[in-house]
Scaffold this motif. Structure first.
Motif, PDB file in Angstrom:
ATOM      1  N   TRP A 176     -16.297  11.508  22.266  1.00 33.72           N
ATOM      2  CA  TRP A 176     -14.655  10.468  22.427  1.00 33.72           C
ATOM      3  C   TRP A 176     -14.433   9.699  23.849  1.00 33.72           C
ATOM      4  N   SER A 177     -14.243   8.217  23.913  1.00 36.52           N
ATOM      5  CA  SER A 177     -14.365   7.755  24.864  1.00 36.52           C
ATOM      6  C   SER A 177     -12.006   6.964  25.245  1.00 36.52           C
ATOM      7  N   ARG A 178     -11.473   6.942  26.334  1.00 38.87           N
ATOM      8  CA  ARG A 178     -10.135   6.779  25.890  1.00 38.87           C
ATOM      9  C   ARG A 178     -10.155   6.450  27.046  1.00 38.87           C
ATOM     10  N   THR A 225      -6.202   4.997  29.303  1.00 39.43           N
ATOM     11  CA  THR A 225      -4.802   5.168  29.386  1.00 39.43           C
ATOM     12  C   THR A 225      -4.261   3.998  30.376  1.00 39.43           C
ATOM     13  N   LEU A 263      -3.208   1.950  25.782  1.00 35.93           N
ATOM     14  CA  LEU A 263      -3.896   2.398  25.536  1.00 35.93           C
ATOM     15  C   LEU A 263      -5.201   2.298  24.913  1.00 35.93           C
ATOM     16  N   GLU A 312      -9.312   3.817  22.863  1.00 33.40           N
ATOM     17  CA  GLU A 312      -9.854   5.132  22.502  1.00 33.40           C
ATOM     18  C   GLU A 312     -10.617   5.023  21.073  1.00 33.40           C
ATOM     19  N   GLN A 345     -13.490   7.752  18.890  1.00 34.49           N
ATOM     20  CA  GLN A 345     -13.718   9.451  18.727  1.00 34.49           C
ATOM     21  C   GLN A 345     -14.538   9.152  17.741  1.00 34.49           C
ATOM     22  N   TYR A 363      -9.820   5.973  32.828  1.00 35.87           N
ATOM     23  CA  TYR A 363     -10.370   6.387  32.009  1.00 35.87           C
ATOM     24  C   TYR A 363     -11.310   8.737  31.271  1.00 35.87           C
ATOM     25  N   MET A 421     -14.039  10.755  29.103  1.00 37.04           N
ATOM     26  CA  MET A 421     -15.319  10.873  28.314  1.00 37.04           C
ATOM     27  C   MET A 421     -16.092  11.860  27.956  1.00 37.04           C
ATOM     28  N   LEU A 468     -18.322   2.955  27.578  1.00 37.32           N
ATOM     29  CA  LEU A 468     -16.911   2.023  27.843  1.00 37.32           C
ATOM     30  C   LEU A 468     -17.545   1.321  29.322  1.00 37.32           C
ATOM     31  N   VAL A 496     -14.657   0.467  24.154  1.00 34.74           N
ATOM     32  CA  VAL A 496     -14.763   1.976  24.030  1.00 34.74           C
ATOM     33  C   VAL A 496     -15.847   2.554  22.810  1.00 34.74           C
TER      34      VAL A 496
END
Length: 583
Positions: free
Chosen positions: A307-309, A311, A405, A407, A409, A458, A460, A480, A536
């Motif tokens: 996952w890559s996020r 916020t 936000l 993301e 995943q 971020y 990851m 990302l 992402v």
């Protein structure tokens, strides 16, 4: 005396006015009151007629896409929403897309067991001389059921001496407002196909209908049918089959620029659309290649998770010359025709699992949503199948107050069994709040003497539990990208890039996180233009490992050194020849 041509002149003026230059193309397919009935072919045998359906052996999907173009050479924008699953049977699902010049929708709802299932596909393209539109298009489709045979189960199972009858009401409609050579052109089409298959005998009953607007002036065509398709089992053993149903519509309108070269400009616009579609298809083709792999037998459970996020993402404006009296500001390309990369979320998977089908059938699922008119559009997509695989992508919030936000995943779980039974299993999730920085379009406009700083937090993760085992590899990737670039050349002003990848390794875990910052400064007295690319992604797959005797692939530097060595040898030989000639 009044000129005899005055009335013709008035008619020409009225025809050129916005209210008299509209073009509309509409199409629809409506399947209603659809369901099935059972007929006992041998009432005295004591066997009650029955049918069973296995959703795992059926697929379903819906799609809606609209496009509009503001000149023959540029300004193309689009929106699309689609959903597809290989393990659904007459689901309740709907998708729609809309722009100022076109809208489309596809909706499945109801229950086949009670004869109240309906599938409705509709679209409309509008084109009026006052709105600046050159081209509008809608495409929509629905597939309530698309059956196939698996080795361990059956899509439709029918008891002995039983007839299965599918019935419903179907209507197709395609209309256009008119046709004027050199001024406007529109057309629309609608089609439906239903096939009832026996696993042993192939197609046993089918229906197909297609309509298209006629050539010439205003008009259209409408058709209605009472559907009836049947599948009979006259034997003393159960019979097996499946159903396929497809519905689709397509329509376009053109309003060329009223000049001598208009036909050529229209063809240019169509070429641009074709090239854009070809590039998107090419860009989307590679994930399927990633899924071509094999999973060998292993004594443990394999788990791939990525996952890559990001916020708290947003922008801050800094005044580089506070005394100039110019307030800082930024504007985004949301107006049609100025161009914008738009927003996109996509989730897909390819799944082979002996718990679903020991025969090795590959199941697929996908959901896609795009907005080619705006950046940072809140949207979400998710797909998955139990057991073992899911992917999702989403974005929400607002960049103006640092609450955005986004993301991507995914996760895959495998239980080792049957050697390469999981070959072809993979997933991908992609979230792009701001897409395509190399298209030469204007993404944002910055006031003079202003710096914009894009920032956020971020996190990851990429994890595999087995890494390389037997003759297979687990692969996990999280990526990302945030980049500010020149809108014309694509050259980056500033960027932030992260990529976590586990390939051909031992079991492992990679994580990363922190703060990101990308800035772009306008130090001139005129507004500045820039692109923003934000993305992402999360990928996971199981691929076949290279065999022990596979030759290594030379690195780029190896080839360079080899060529350099050949050059040195050649230069030395040439020097010796010259020396010999001089002596």
């Amino acid at each position: 005396m009044r000129s005899p041509y005055s009335f013709l002149t008035l008619a020409a003026v009225l025809a050129a006015a916005p209210g008299f230059a509209s073009a509309d193309a509409t199409a629809s397919v409506r399947l209603t009151r659809f369901g099935y009935s059972l007929i006992d072919l041998n009432p005295g045998d004591g066997i009650a007629p029955a049918v069973s359906f296995e959703a795992l052996n059926h697929g379903a999907g819906v799609r809606a896409r609209v496009t509009q173009q503001f000149s023959p050479c540029c300004g193309n924008v689009y929106r699309e929403e689609s959903w597809r699953s290989d393990f659904s049977f007459f689901p309740d699902i709907g998708r729609s897309a809309s722009l100022s010049g076109a809208d489309a929708s596809a909706l499945l709802s109801g229950d086949i067991h009670t004869h109240d299932f309906s599938a409705v596909v509709e679209g409309r393209a509008r084109n009026q001389r006052g709105d600046g539109l050159f081209f509008t298009e809608f495409i929509a489709g629905a597939q309530p059921a698309s059956g196939y045979a698996l080795s361990n189960s059956h899509a439709i199972t029918l008891t002995p001496f039983t007839r299965l009858v599918w019935t419903g009401q179907l209507s197709l409609d395609a209309q256009k407002t008119g046709f004027r050579p050199g001024l406007r052109y529109e057309w629309a089409t609608a089609d439906v196909g239903l096939e009832l298959h026996s696993e042993s005998a192939g197609i046993v009953d089918a229906f197909h209908a297609e309509i298209r607007t006629p050539r010439g002036g205003p008009g259209g065509i409408s058709e209605s049918y009472d559907l009836s398709l049947s599948f009979s089992n006259a034997g003393a053993a159960p019979a097996f089959g499946f159903l396929r149903a497809d519905m689709g519509i397509w329509g376009q309108t053109y309003l060329p620029v009223p000049e001598a070269g208009t036909p050529w400009l229209m063809l240019c616009g169509l070429g641009v659309l074709a090239l854009a579609r070809r590039r998107r298809q090419a860009r989307r083709a590679w994930p399927a290649l990633v899924a071509l792999a094999g999973l060998a037998t292993a004594p443990a459970q394999a788990d791939i998770q990525t996952w890559s996020r990001v916020t708290n993402f947003g922008y801050t404006l800094i005044d580089l010359n506070p005394g100039d009296g110019i307030a800082t500001g930024i504007e985004f390309s949301v107006q049609p025709g100025l161009g914008s990369g738009g927003s996109r979320v996509e989730a897909e998977f390819w799944r082979r699992d002996p718990r679903l089908d020991p025969g090795g059938h590959t199941f697929t699922g996908s959901e896609l949503k795009t907005d080619g008119l705006r950046m940072f559009t809140p949207m979400a997509a998710s797909v998955g199948i139990a057991p073992g695989i899911e992917a999702s992508a989403r974005m929400e919030g607002a960049v103006a107050n640092h609450s955005f936000l986004f993301e991507a995943q995914g996760r895959m779980r495998n239980e080792a069994a049957g050697g390469s039974a999981y070959q072809g299993s993979a997933y991908q999730a992609i979230t792009q709040p701001a897409d395509d920085p190399w298209s030469g379009t204007t993404m944002f406009r910055l006031t003079p003497f202003t710096r914009v700083v894009w920032s956020g937090d971020y996190a990851m993760r990429a994890q595999t539990t087995l890494g390389r085992f037997a003759d297979s590899n687990e692969i996990a990737t999280a990526a990302l990208t945030v980049q500010a670039a020149d809108p014309w050349s694509g050259e980056a002003f500033d960027g932030f890039f992260k990529n976590l990848e586990l390939v051909q390794t031992e079991p492992g875990l990679l994580t990363d996180g922190g703060s990101l910052s990308v800035s772009f400064a306008n130090e001139t007295a005129a507004p500045a233009l820039g692109n923003l690319y934000v993305r992402v992604a999360a990928f996971g797959s199981v691929q076949e490992a290279l065999g022990p005797n596979a030759p290594p692939v030379p690195e780029a530097g190896t080839w360079a050194m080899w060529l350099c060595g050949l050059g040195v040898i050649g230069a030395a030989a040439r020097s010796r020849r010259r020396a010999a000639a001089g002596g």
